[in-house]
Design a protein around this motif. Structure first.
Motif, PDB file in Angstrom:
ATOM      1  N   LEU A 142       0.843  -1.185   0.000  1.00 38.18           N
ATOM      2  CA  LEU A 142       0.000   0.000   0.000  1.00 38.18           C
ATOM      3  C   LEU A 142       0.877   1.232   0.000  1.00 38.18           C
ATOM      4  CD1 LEU A 142      -2.581  -0.974   2.787  1.00 38.18           C
ATOM      5  CD2 LEU A 142      -3.006  -0.947   0.326  1.00 38.18           C
ATOM      6  N   SER A 143       0.393   2.290  -0.641  1.00 36.72           N
ATOM      7  CA  SER A 143       1.137   3.553  -0.606  1.00 36.72           C
ATOM      8  C   SER A 143       0.315   4.680   0.007  1.00 36.72           C
ATOM      9  CB  SER A 143       1.581   3.946  -2.014  1.00 36.72           C
ATOM     10  OG  SER A 143       0.457   4.094  -2.863  1.00 36.72           O
ATOM     11  N   SER A 144      -1.019   4.576  -0.048  1.00 38.48           N
ATOM     12  CA  SER A 144      -1.855   5.672   0.428  1.00 38.48           C
ATOM     13  C   SER A 144      -3.279   5.169   0.667  1.00 38.48           C
ATOM     14  CB  SER A 144      -1.853   6.807  -0.593  1.00 38.48           C
ATOM     15  OG  SER A 144      -2.116   6.285  -1.896  1.00 38.48           O
ATOM     16  N   PRO A 145      -3.514   4.483   1.795  1.00 39.88           N
ATOM     17  CA  PRO A 145      -4.855   3.941   2.072  1.00 39.88           C
ATOM     18  C   PRO A 145      -5.823   5.035   2.523  1.00 39.88           C
ATOM     19  CG  PRO A 145      -3.337   3.375   3.847  1.00 39.88           C
ATOM     20  CD  PRO A 145      -2.543   4.096   2.807  1.00 39.88           C
ATOM     21  N   ASP A 160      -6.376   2.651  -2.561  1.00 42.95           N
ATOM     22  CA  ASP A 160      -4.992   3.121  -2.543  1.00 42.95           C
ATOM     23  C   ASP A 160      -4.875   4.227  -3.583  1.00 42.95           C
ATOM     24  OD1 ASP A 160      -2.091   3.318  -3.149  1.00 42.95           O
ATOM     25  OD2 ASP A 160      -1.981   1.716  -1.666  1.00 42.95           O
TER      26      ASP A 160
END
Length: 198
Positions: A142-145, A160
């Motif tokens: 994940l990078s940006s939940p 994401d």
């Protein structure tokens, strides 16, 4: 300006986070008319001061939970009085999506990673103010939940933002797979009624 999240409380009010004004706005859930609370301007439920609200969720306790955009905390408010009730959790990397699980616990998307090759975001489960990593969070998963939603079977869907996909945690978070991919570019022509981002 710049609405980023919303929630409907048991009192029927609609709460909307306004990133651009650092405020939580609120409206009659049936008519959409802005409401007034105390000395606040019409439509303003709370002002976060030096933080900006990201996502909102109503807990099983009826409390309004607010994540801070690029912030370390999740705040709590009484949706009836506007009273600030402190932090549900502190010390996160970057609080994002919020959801309450089938177990009644608060789940938070934590992290906004610009380089997923070197680091990863995660989902945390919050209980009594303590955050523990939910399931697995492998490097680059994940990078940006930024948004969370539990399915009736207990699986957790995660938007994401930077990854352009919706992921799915299953087996109590110990298995993960992409669920739905979002097109990386705006389609041409646009679907009827759609507007291109500017």
């Amino acid at each position: 300006a710049f609405p980023t999240g919303m929630a409907v409380a048991p009192n029927g009010n609609l709460y909307v986070s306004s990133l651009g004004t650092g405020s939580i706005m609120f409206y009659d859930g049936q008519t959409g008319a802005p409401l007034t609370l105390g000395e606040n301007p019409t439509g303003v439920f709370a002002v976060l001061g030096n933080a900006a609200p990201a996502q909102l969720a109503i807990g099983p306790d009826g409390i309004l939970y607010v994540s801070e955009f690029f912030g370390e905390n999740v705040r709590k408010y009484d949706p009836n009085t506007g009273d600030y009730l402190g932090f549900a959790v502190e010390g996160l990397t970057s609080a994002g999506g919020l959801a309450f699980g089938p177990d009644g616990a608060l789940y938070v998307g934590d992290g906004f990673i610009m380089d997923p090759v070197t680091d990863s975001a995660r989902i945390v489960r919050v209980e009594e103010g303590t955050a523990t990593t939910y399931g697995i969070s492998d490097l680059g998963m994940l990078s940006s939940p930024t948004a969370l939603q539990f399915l009736p079977n207990g699986d957790l869907l995660v938007v994401d933002l930077l990854g352009n996909y919706v992921g799915r945690f299953f087996d109590n978070g110990f298995n993960f797979s992409p669920f739905a991919f979002i097109p990386p570019e705006v389609p041409d022509p646009l679907p009827p009624g759609a507007n291109a981002p500017s």
